[in-house]
Enzyme design. Structure first.
Site, PDB file in Angstrom:
ATOM      1  N   GLU A 154      59.145 125.339 106.272  1.00  0.00           N
ATOM      2  CA  GLU A 154      58.620 124.047 105.842  1.00  0.00           C
ATOM      3  C   GLU A 154      57.886 124.123 104.493  1.00  0.00           C
ATOM      4  OE1 GLU A 154      56.449 122.988 109.315  1.00  0.00           O
ATOM      5  OE2 GLU A 154      58.254 122.513 110.474  1.00  0.00           O
ATOM      6  N   ASP A 165      50.296 123.521 104.918  1.00  0.00           N
ATOM      7  CA  ASP A 165      51.090 122.635 105.777  1.00  0.00           C
ATOM      8  C   ASP A 165      50.455 122.535 107.164  1.00  0.00           C
ATOM      9  OD1 ASP A 165      52.975 121.244 107.193  1.00  0.00           O
ATOM     10  OD2 ASP A 165      54.657 122.552 106.715  1.00  0.00           O
ATOM     11  N   ASP A 178      63.557 117.377 109.207  1.00  0.00           N
ATOM     12  CA  ASP A 178      62.233 117.897 109.530  1.00  0.00           C
ATOM     13  C   ASP A 178      62.011 117.628 111.013  1.00  0.00           C
ATOM     14  OD1 ASP A 178      59.590 118.574 109.827  1.00  0.00           O
ATOM     15  OD2 ASP A 178      58.807 117.094 108.413  1.00  0.00           O
ATOM     16  N   LYS A 181      57.759 120.802 120.471  1.00  0.00           N
ATOM     17  CA  LYS A 181      57.913 121.897 119.508  1.00  0.00           C
ATOM     18  C   LYS A 181      56.985 123.060 119.823  1.00  0.00           C
ATOM     19  CE  LYS A 181      58.005 122.586 114.458  1.00  0.00           C
ATOM     20  NZ  LYS A 181      57.895 121.883 113.162  1.00  0.00           N
TER      21      LYS A 181
END
Length: 642
Positions: free
Chosen positions: A193, A215, A25, A87
């Protein structure tokens, strides 16, 4: 007759051997790695037992200074060279993040003559792309996995499944694969994800039906509606916002304090160090409020560079109020995804919360109200995505066990198409189409005698090319010089299981064809990847030496522990001179363990082994004598070896 050794494709030729694969992850705030060991999923810790690795890298003049907690601790004192939340920059150009307030010196640099500029970050170590920063994070997780499984220099993982936000576009996905490649990881698959989370929950509970996976991580938000049916995980619809996450809640709290202190409503009046320390305080207070009642208040002091102390106070009720607009943004996306899936909240069997930011009580209450049910929180929201990725990685590595017959059917987050006359975007594969997929459509020429066609590949939902993201351009040449509209050109779009695209154009009468494997605008070119890998190869020898030194240090430490235990139990078998000689050799080995001379370490380990050979033999004789006298030798023979 000779027999062939036969195995299922991708599976080990020897059934008793398991191939080591991991799930990663790669998060905005934290990253982690998990793997299936002894039939269960473990989130792999570092040497200190920590499983969460802060996604932070600090650079110095000689390269990477620190990754993880040590880098995070330095973020306030060296904000320009300490890259946090990288990210958010993955697969993006400078114009894409123009609205983001960052302490970094961001610049553009030419990728190639045919591609837009790629965002770069200026550091003390030179310019770094988000791909390179992410690779530095992935290297730590790669090494953590190798250490956990005791893999030595010549061994490596079978591969990794890496998770990405469901709403990551092609450029962001390609950037993630490039980062993994630079880190030396073989990517078995990229999975969304929410899909990974559903995989973890679905196998854990065995429940079937429609579920929403909500999420909210540190920097991205996405929601997917999935249908779980007899081992099939089908993504029905997905949506999200790659510029919305826990970082924005921190920023909202920081802005609230700035207004209270009369310092304006942005970070313009703060230095880079002040901005970073204020955001870190905001995150700490946000996390502190999570475990408190609605009426609770937290107070802290924040120091400016000048030494001025300011009072930073916030209550749970205030925090919920000032961040409500962010929560509403997540709910608006959620409603839109339910509409895309053609279902209502009442049709859902459950709503799964994923991501550390979903711990906020105000968010959980809002989700419960929106979906008319209490959300599912049975698994740690920080770990559930890595757990699902590890399960998928284990399956793809060929370690298929009884009952492991699930199938993932992910979908495209955004439509794919090409430009037609008038600057219009023609959709070839609409969003929310299950992948892998291939679709074809015929086009024709615009002018008489036209012998070439420029094909512009796009991604997005808008009707105009200017409002969509450009993915690639290529040309089809050799078209017969026919009248306008007579030529037949078939354009085929093919999307693989990772959500990555290839496009082929073929003129039907002649068979002349051209194709492109879409390397998005902000991915690395093959030449750049080769150059970076070459840089890594040039350091391979020193890396192998460092690895060998570490392994020798571990072996030496194990020997020292074994001999210390033997001396405490059977030291009376030695004369005082013999014991003194052995203890001196042990002291010398301990000293050498702290150094970097591999040859000295090996020599002193071997010398200590030689000095204790006779001692080991005497201990074995004693063990045998005890056995003959009717005493158990269990636990003694094991200590006799060193």
């Amino acid at each position: 007759m000779a027999l062939l050794q036969i195995a299922e494709p991708g599976q080990s030729a020897e059934p008793h051997q398991r191939r080591v694969a991991v799930g990663i992850d790669l998060g905005t705030t934290h990253s982690l790695v998990a793997a299936v060991r002894s039939g269960s999923v473990d989130v792999l810790p570092d040497a200190s037992g920590r499983v969460l690795l802060p996604s932070v890298v600090r650079y110095g003049a000689n390269g990477v200074i620190a990754v993880g907690d040590a880098a995070l601790d330095a973020a306030a004192i060296d904000p320009v060279n300490t890259i946090v939340s990288v990210k958010r920059f993955m697969g993006r150009g400078l114009n894409d993040i123009a609205s983001h307030s960052t302490p970094y010196d961001l610049v553009s640099g030419t990728v190639s003559d045919t591609k837009p500029d790629m965002l770069r970050i200026r550091t003390a170590a030179g310019l770094r792309t988000p791909i390179e920063v992410s690779a530095d994070i992935l290297r730590i997780l790669h090494q953590r996995a190798r250490d956990a499984f005791g893999l030595r220099v010549a061994d490596d993982l079978a591969g990794a499944v890496i998770t990405v936000p469901a709403y990551f576009d092609d450029a962001q996905r390609q950037a993630t694969k490039d980062a993994a490649k630079l880190a030396g990881l073989e990517v078995l698959r990229l999975i969304n994800e929410p899909t990974a989370a559903a995989l973890a929950y679905g196998l854990d509970s065995g429940a079937e039906g429609l579920y929403a996976v909500f999420d909210l991580g540190g920097g991205t938000f996405d929601i997917s509606v999935l249908r779980l049916t007899k081992g099939v995980f089908e993504v029905v619809a997905t949506g999200g916002d790659t510029a919305l996450g826990g970082d924005d809640f921190d920023a909202a709290l920081a802005h609230h304090w700035l207004r209270q202190w009369g310092l304006g409503d942005d970070f313009a009046l703060l230095s880079a160090a002040e901005r970073r320390s204020l955001l870190r305080l905001a995150r700490q207070q946000k996390e502190g409020l999570t475990a408190l009642d609605i009426d609770a208040t937290l107070t802290a002091s924040w120091a400016r560079d000048s030494g001025q102390l300011l009072n930073a106070q916030i209550s749970r009720a205030q925090f919920d109020h000032i961040t409500r607009h962010l929560i509403d943004r997540t709910l608006a996306v959620s409603v839109r995804v339910l509409d895309d899936a053609r279902v209502s909240a009442a049709d859902l069997r459950g709503v799964v919360l994923v991501g550390g930011s979903t711990r906020m009580p105000g968010l959980r209450a809002a989700v419960a109200e929106c979906f008319m049910q209490q959300p599912i929180t049975g698994l740690d929201p920080d770990r559930v995505v890595a757990i699902g990725a590890a399960l998928q990685a284990d399956l793809l590595a060929g370690n298929k066990a009884e009952g492991d017959d699930w199938l993932l059917l992910d979908v495209l987050p955004l439509s794919l198409g090409l430009e037609t006359m008038g600057g219009l975007a023609e959709k070839i594969i609409p969003r929310n189409t299950s992948i892998p997929v291939a679709r074809a459509q015929e086009f024709t020429t615009f002018k008489d005698g036209q012998t070439a066609m420029s094909i512009h590949v796009l991604q997005g939902e808008r009707e105009l090319v200017s409002e969509c993201r450009s993915l690639a351009r290529f040309e089809l040449r050799g078209i017969p010089p026919l009248a306008a509209g007579a030529a037949r050109i078939q354009v085929t779009f093919q999307v693989d299981a990772d959500g990555l695209l290839s496009v082929t154009a073929q003129e039907q009468s002649t068979g002349v064809a051209a194709s492109v494997s879409v390397k998005p605008s902000y991915g690395l070119t093959d030449a750049q990847i080769a150059e970076m890998l070459q840089d890594g190869f040039s350091a391979a020898q020193s890396d192998m030496q460092a690895r060998a030194l570490r392994e020798a240090q571990v072996d030496a430490q194990r020997m020292l522990e074994a001999i210390s235990s033997a001396l405490s139990h059977d030291g009376d078998l030695l004369t005082s001179v013999e014991r003194q000689t052995i203890e001196q050799a042990m002291d010398q080995l301990r000293t050498t363990c702290g150094g970097t001379n591999l040859d000295d370490l090996r020599d002193r380990t071997q010398r200590l082994g030689s000095l204790t050979d006779d001692f080991a033999a005497r201990r074995m004789d004693r063990a045998v004598q005890r056995a003959l006298a009717g005493q158990s030798i269990h636990g003694v023979i094991g200590d006799a070896a060193h």
